[in-house]
Motif scaffolding. Structure first.
Motif, short mmCIF file in Angstrom:
data_model
loop_
_atom_site.label_atom_id
_atom_site.label_comp_id
_atom_site.label_asym_id
_atom_site.label_seq_id
_atom_site.Cartn_x
_atom_site.Cartn_y
_atom_site.Cartn_z
N ASP A 267 -36.42 -49.79 -8.98
CA ASP A 267 -35.44 -50.76 -8.48
C ASP A 267 -35.39 -50.72 -6.96
N PHE A 268 -35.08 -51.84 -6.34
CA PHE A 268 -35.05 -51.90 -4.88
C PHE A 268 -33.73 -52.49 -4.39
N ALA A 269 -33.38 -52.13 -3.17
CA ALA A 269 -32.08 -52.48 -2.61
C ALA A 269 -32.01 -53.95 -2.20
N LEU A 270 -30.93 -54.60 -2.61
CA LEU A 270 -30.61 -55.95 -2.18
C LEU A 270 -29.54 -55.93 -1.09
N TRP A 271 -28.60 -54.99 -1.24
CA TRP A 271 -27.48 -54.86 -0.29
C TRP A 271 -27.16 -53.38 -0.15
N LYS A 272 -27.02 -52.92 1.09
CA LYS A 272 -26.78 -51.51 1.35
C LYS A 272 -25.34 -51.30 1.79
N ALA A 273 -24.60 -50.49 1.05
CA ALA A 273 -23.21 -50.19 1.40
C ALA A 273 -23.15 -49.55 2.78
N TYR A 274 -22.08 -49.82 3.50
CA TYR A 274 -21.93 -49.30 4.85
C TYR A 274 -21.89 -47.78 4.88
N LYS A 275 -22.59 -47.22 5.86
CA LYS A 275 -22.58 -45.78 6.12
C LYS A 275 -22.30 -45.58 7.61
N PRO A 276 -21.67 -44.50 7.99
CA PRO A 276 -21.34 -44.27 9.40
C PRO A 276 -22.55 -44.42 10.34
N ASP A 277 -23.74 -44.05 9.87
CA ASP A 277 -24.92 -44.16 10.72
C ASP A 277 -25.26 -45.61 11.08
N ASP A 278 -24.72 -46.57 10.32
CA ASP A 278 -24.99 -47.97 10.60
C ASP A 278 -24.25 -48.46 11.84
N GLY A 279 -23.25 -47.72 12.28
CA GLY A 279 -22.52 -48.10 13.48
C GLY A 279 -21.88 -49.47 13.38
N GLU A 280 -22.22 -50.34 14.33
CA GLU A 280 -21.63 -51.68 14.39
C GLU A 280 -22.33 -52.69 13.48
N VAL A 281 -23.37 -52.26 12.80
CA VAL A 281 -24.18 -53.20 12.01
C VAL A 281 -23.66 -53.27 10.57
N PHE A 282 -22.77 -54.19 10.31
CA PHE A 282 -22.23 -54.40 8.96
C PHE A 282 -21.57 -55.77 8.90
N TRP A 283 -21.38 -56.23 7.67
CA TRP A 283 -20.68 -57.49 7.41
C TRP A 283 -19.69 -57.25 6.28
#
Length: 338
Positions: A267-283
């Protein structure tokens, strides 16, 4: 990401089915004449492309025209020079190119991830797309070309953190360099260069639809495509799952935690839940806080600009698996068509 599903590799070839006598080649080569107008100019967009095309000056270019000249009157249908062969990496053979809608050709090509300069290997692929587009346009086809720009993924986040810059500043910088390089190489521009960050809603719509159809599932805020729900998975890369080792290579930026979350290693990722390492990159979306997986980006943008089915999908050979394989699976599962 498909009507007549022609997934082109960087090593694509374009030719026509005609076996010319040697005299026909020599006559054209010795004449040194330039290309006449194409069999048909179908739209303002095609006229613009034709006006930008350099005329042949080398023997190789003249030879290409010579092949088309042979019995061309027998090969024109409504002003279109047919008999074009393209290498189809699905069948691994050259096939007669027949668009789904007359002379209209929907062409989608994978663009760069704009976190660094594109290199010579990248531009080999972009030049090949250009050759194919120019030849199809000359033959009378109306080519609608879309090329995406990947402006959100793991590599971009890592570069942002390394250089201490924002997502927008980093990706704008290298998008501008990419466009400058295209111009220097005299590559005809696509109709549009959509960016992934501009189409988050389209991706969320597709992911939600895949969940409703039973092709995807949520786990710990992330969403994954259920490979077992798509029987044709592996048809592009001709995968032999029986002789594969689970976890030997994930690709697409899969982390150890995501590998644990998945119901199946394939299985492969369609949407990745926010993690602190993502910083400002999230919706913040209706499916949760996070960011899209790499593969869903192209499927969503392709569908937005060209519809559910296209004629040609181009990309480097290194993208055949997993990227193009995953695009096919999620796109066909979502729209219910090829």
């Amino acid at each position: 990401r498909m009507g007549m599903c022609l997934i082109m590799l960087a090593a694509i070839t374009a030719t026509v089915t005609a076996s010319a006598p040697q005299a026909a080649f020599q006559s054209l080569l010795q004449s040194g004449r330039s290309l006449p107008p194409p069999p048909a100019i179908q739209s303002a967009h095609t006229k613009l492309l034709w006006s930008a095309m350099p005329r042949p000056r080398s023997p190789a270019q003249l030879c290409l025209r010579a092949k088309a000249d042979v019995k061309s009157s027998e090969r024109q249908t409504d002003g279109i020079l047919d008999g074009v062969l393209l290498y189809n990496s699905m069948s691994r053979d050259k096939e007669l190119f027949v668009p789904a809608n007359g002379n209209k050709v929907k062409l989608y090509t994978c663009g760069p991830t704009i976190y660094d300069f594109a290199h010579i290997g990248n531009f080999r692929a972009f030049l090949m797309y250009d050759v194919v587009k120019r030849w199809l346009t000359y033959c009378g086809y109306d080519v609608d070309h879309i090329c995406n720009l990947t402006d959100v993924d793991d590599k971009i986040i890592q570069r942002m953190q390394r250089d201490g810059v924002s997502l927008k500043d980093l990706t704008n910088k290298f998008a501008d360099f990419f466009m400058e390089d295209l111009a220097k190489l005299n590559i005809l521009p696509a109709r549009a260069y959509p960016r992934a960050t501009e189409h988050i809603d389209d991706m969320v719509e597709m992911i939600s639809g895949l969940v409703e159809k039973g092709n995807a599932y949520e786990q710990a805020g992330s969403y994954y495509f259920k490979v077992d729900s798509f029987p044709d998975y592996g048809k592009l890369a001709k995968l032999d799952f029986d002789n594969m080792q689970d976890g030997a290579g994930e690709g697409g930026g899969i982390t150890d935690s995501e590998a644990i979350e998945k119901a199946n290693s394939r299985d492969f990722a369609l949407w990745k839940a926010y993690k602190p390492d993502d910083g400002e990159v999230f919706w913040e979306t209706k499916i949760g806080k996070g960011r899209p997986g790499w593969h869903i980006e192209c499927s969503a943008m392709c569908r937005r600009f060209l519809g559910d089915s296209i004629d040609i999908h181009g990309g480097g050979v290194d993208l055949k698996f997993p990227h193009h394989e995953n695009e096919i699976a999620q796109s066909e599962a979502y729209c219910g068509c090829e």
